[in-house]
Motif scaffolding. Structure first.
Motif, PDB file in Angstrom:
ATOM      1  N   ASP A  89      64.871 -28.815  15.383  1.00 45.31           N
ATOM      2  CA  ASP A  89      64.965 -27.870  16.501  1.00 45.31           C
ATOM      3  C   ASP A  89      65.721 -26.608  16.083  1.00 45.31           C
ATOM      4  O   ASP A  89      65.411 -25.512  16.545  1.00 45.31           O
ATOM      5  CB  ASP A  89      65.645 -28.520  17.700  1.00 45.31           C
ATOM      6  N   ARG A  92      63.155 -24.563  13.925  1.00 39.82           N
ATOM      7  CA  ARG A  92      62.092 -23.993  14.759  1.00 39.82           C
ATOM      8  C   ARG A  92      62.639 -22.865  15.638  1.00 39.82           C
ATOM      9  O   ARG A  92      62.059 -21.787  15.722  1.00 39.82           O
ATOM     10  CB  ARG A  92      61.470 -25.086  15.616  1.00 39.82           C
ATOM     11  N   GLU A  95      63.492 -19.731  13.592  1.00 45.65           N
ATOM     12  CA  GLU A  95      62.267 -19.023  13.205  1.00 45.65           C
ATOM     13  C   GLU A  95      61.668 -18.252  14.377  1.00 45.65           C
ATOM     14  O   GLU A  95      61.088 -17.182  14.198  1.00 45.65           O
ATOM     15  CB  GLU A  95      61.238 -20.006  12.654  1.00 45.65           C
ATOM     16  N   GLU A  96      61.810 -18.795  15.586  1.00 45.06           N
ATOM     17  CA  GLU A  96      61.251 -18.147  16.781  1.00 45.06           C
ATOM     18  C   GLU A  96      62.205 -17.117  17.382  1.00 45.06           C
ATOM     19  O   GLU A  96      61.900 -16.524  18.411  1.00 45.06           O
ATOM     20  CB  GLU A  96      60.899 -19.213  17.822  1.00 45.06           C
TER      21      GLU A  96
END
Length: 192
Positions: A89, A92, A95-96
């Motif tokens: 998490d 991710r 990266e977002e």
């Protein structure tokens, strides 16, 4: 900023407390998984940090719902300062653009962490393992594999698993005979 202010790790708080280079707001919301683990973190990390920083730490808990964090970020209504999350998490969300990047040159001491702990948006702080455990008063011989774990005829009684699919899918595939080295390749297929 529309990003979660920081990704929490107990180690990060202790580094900040030790360095004195990170100053909290008068109130800081720290979010973890609750239970005995968070109570231990409170004694070991939160209280000492608060005493040094003179900030009031407000604790909350959640069950790892990334969607909840995403809603805060998307609406710009971020009311958590630090959050404890799991590695996938963290990667991710970073990266977002959901988390604030950390400047390890300012934070310092990244070289004192375990290998690869210092990440762009957070720090690894906990290492754990998963094991099959059973009550020897109820079972003379317990489950020895994930196939045994799922066998409710041979091993009757309650099971304890995480609320999230993470790990549970891996356990089910191992029980079905998928080799350890093939689990994630299998999960990456439509059948997986």
């Amino acid at each position: 900023s529309n990003r979660l202010k920081h990704v929490f790790s107990p180690l990060l708080l202790s580094l900040a407390a030790g360095l004195g280079c990170v100053q909290a707001a008068p109130e800081m919301v720290v979010v973890g998984y609750g239970g005995a683990g968070q109570k231990a973190q409170d004694v070991a990390f939160f209280q000492p940090f608060s005493a040094i920083d003179h900030s009031k730490l407000i604790q909350s808990e959640y069950n790892g719902e990334m969607a909840r964090i995403k809603v805060m970020v998307d609406t710009g209504n971020v009311d958590w300062d630090l959050v404890q999350i799991e590695g996938p998490d963290l990667m991710r969300g970073c990266e977002e653009g959901m988390y604030e990047p950390l400047d390890w040159k300012v934070l310092g001491r990244a070289d004192q962490l375990i290998a690869d702990a210092a990440q762009a948006c957070g720090s690894a702080a906990l290492v754990w393992s998963v094991a099959i455990a059973y009550d020897t008063d109820k079972l003379a011989k317990g489950p020895a594999s994930w196939a045994d774990f799922w066998d409710v005829t041979k091993f009757p009684g309650k099971r304890g698993l995480r609320k999230r699919a993470v790990y549970n899918l891996e356990f089910a595939l191992l029980a079905d005979g998928v080799k350890v080295e093939d689990v994630y390749a299998q999960l990456n297929t439509p059948q997986g």
